[in-house]
Scaffold this active site. Structure first.
Site: not given
Length: 395
Positions: A87, A118, A221-222
């Site tokens: 990345q 970010c 996410g989560d």
């Protein structure tokens, strides 16, 4: 003697293989880049438990072009890493293009991801990370530069919904990236101002999937468990998942994910529920791999300290022992400390599961002055961005 893994059962939910350009992932799972975490050592450890695409921690394109020792270490891959995934972060199309050219021409990468997600202040205050897609023209130029330089190597992007709820960028940015020729788009379903707080907005992933039809859309996410990953795919229609904080101290999560997304067999897929002996052995293996990565036992022990709370979450390990593990200075000392644990202590269930890692609360995103005045670069903004890029390392 190494204690055996124990397992429970969950309903399997096979999904199609994930295709990212010429790459095929039988398990549609990607390890999210995490600064200071997803180095070669941690990637190798995760691979030992499961399957997927394992991405390096974020590397600054300017530092890579300048071949700084730190950046050159970060792009190294172990021979077992058959798909080398890197990345990149950057705010200047020219520098990004040069970094990608270097990686491709020197055969150092099989997949390149661009960081537009970010939320860390030292990154966003320079116009990078989650702040950058607001400048749509700059965003498009960076993606085009990377894709053009990459040739046959697939380029993907990872981004957030936007800067805050009043400045959402993900749909415009995704369409621009799709048009520029990226091979997949990953969305962390939070804004930069959300940071890691609250609940990820999985509905945004579904919206993105409906808008982008020619390339895979990945959700992030989560995801704290394999069940969460399967549920995200079912609820949003996304083509795969990106797992970040959920695997901290739990590299075996990738084994759970491989089982959950694999072909239906028998009564269901096995979930790994390690006893304390397995956790201790895995923690020791992590320290060993870090020693090889840093070529320094002392530095490896310093680095593994931050993983103590994550590995032993929920287990009955006293505060004094935890403190000693978090100040370990040698592998011999580590072995002595781990030897005091009861390896037969059973998996604590929910106590070892759920959220981990930083969360915090929503906060105003740090941005360059007047950044939100226009979605195009104005005045001296481009020069300031280029000057600041060299000061940013990781995030």
């Amino acid at each position: 003697m190494t204690p055996e893994l124990t397992a429970s059962r969950t309903d399997p939910s096979p999904v199609p293989a994930l295709r990212i350009g010429p790459l095929t992932l039988d398990v549609p799972v990607v390890l999210a880049p995490m600064a200071g975490i997803t180095n070669t050592a941690f990637r190798r450890l995760c691979r030992e438990f499961g399957a997927g695409l394992y991405v390096s921690e974020m590397i600054t394109s300017r530092a890579l072009v300048e071949r700084t020792p730190g950046s050159m270490r970060l792009i190294d891959h172990h021979e077992s890493e058959t798909t080398r995934s890197i990345q990149l972060y950057g705010v200047d199309p020219k520098t990004i293009g040069e970094a990608v050219t270097m990686l491709v021409s020197e055969d150092r990468a099989d997949h390149i991801d661009l960081n537009f997600g970010c939320p860390v202040p030292k990154v966003t205050r320079k116009g990078g990370g989650a702040a950058l897609p607001w400048k749509l023209g700059l965003f498009r130029s960076i993606v085009e530069a990377a894709v053009n330089a990459a040739g046959a190597v697939p380029v993907t992007i990872k981004m957030r919904k936007g800067i805050d709820s009043d400045h959402l960028t993900y749909l415009e940015a995704a369409r621009a990236a799709e048009g520029a020729g990226v091979s997949a788009i990953a969305l962390h379903a939070r804004t930069a101002s959300d940071y890691y707080s609250g609940q990820a907005d999985w509905a945004a992933i579904a919206t993105l999937k409906q808008a982008i039809t020619s390339i895979p859309v990945l959700g992030n996410g989560d995801i704290w468990s394999a069940q969460d990953a399967v549920r995200m795919v079912a609820e949003t229609g996304c083509d795969g998942v990106v797992v970040g904080r959920g695997c901290l101290g739990r590299p075996w999560l990738f084994g759970d994910l491989a089982a959950a997304f694999g072909p239906a067999e028998g009564a269901g897929a096995a979930l790994i529920q390690p006893n304390l002996g397995v956790v201790a052995d895995t923690f020791r293996r992590h320290a060993e791999l870090l020693t090889e990565f840093f070529d320094s036992e002392e530095r490896a022990c310093r680095d593994v300290r931050k993983h103590v709370a994550w590995y032993f979450k929920g287990y009955s390990v006293g505060g004094e022992l935890r403190a000693s593990l978090a100040s370990v200075v040698s592998l011999a000392q580590l072995d002595d400390l781990l030897g005091t644990l009861d390896p037969t202590q059973e998996y604590p269930g929910i106590g070892a599961e759920g959220p981990r890692g930083r969360a915090g609360s929503p906060k105003r995103t740090s941005l360059p002055e007047h950044w939100l005045d226009s979605q195009e670069l104005v005045g001296s903004e481009r020069a300031r961005l280029t000057e600041g890029e060299g000061d940013t390392s990781g995030g």
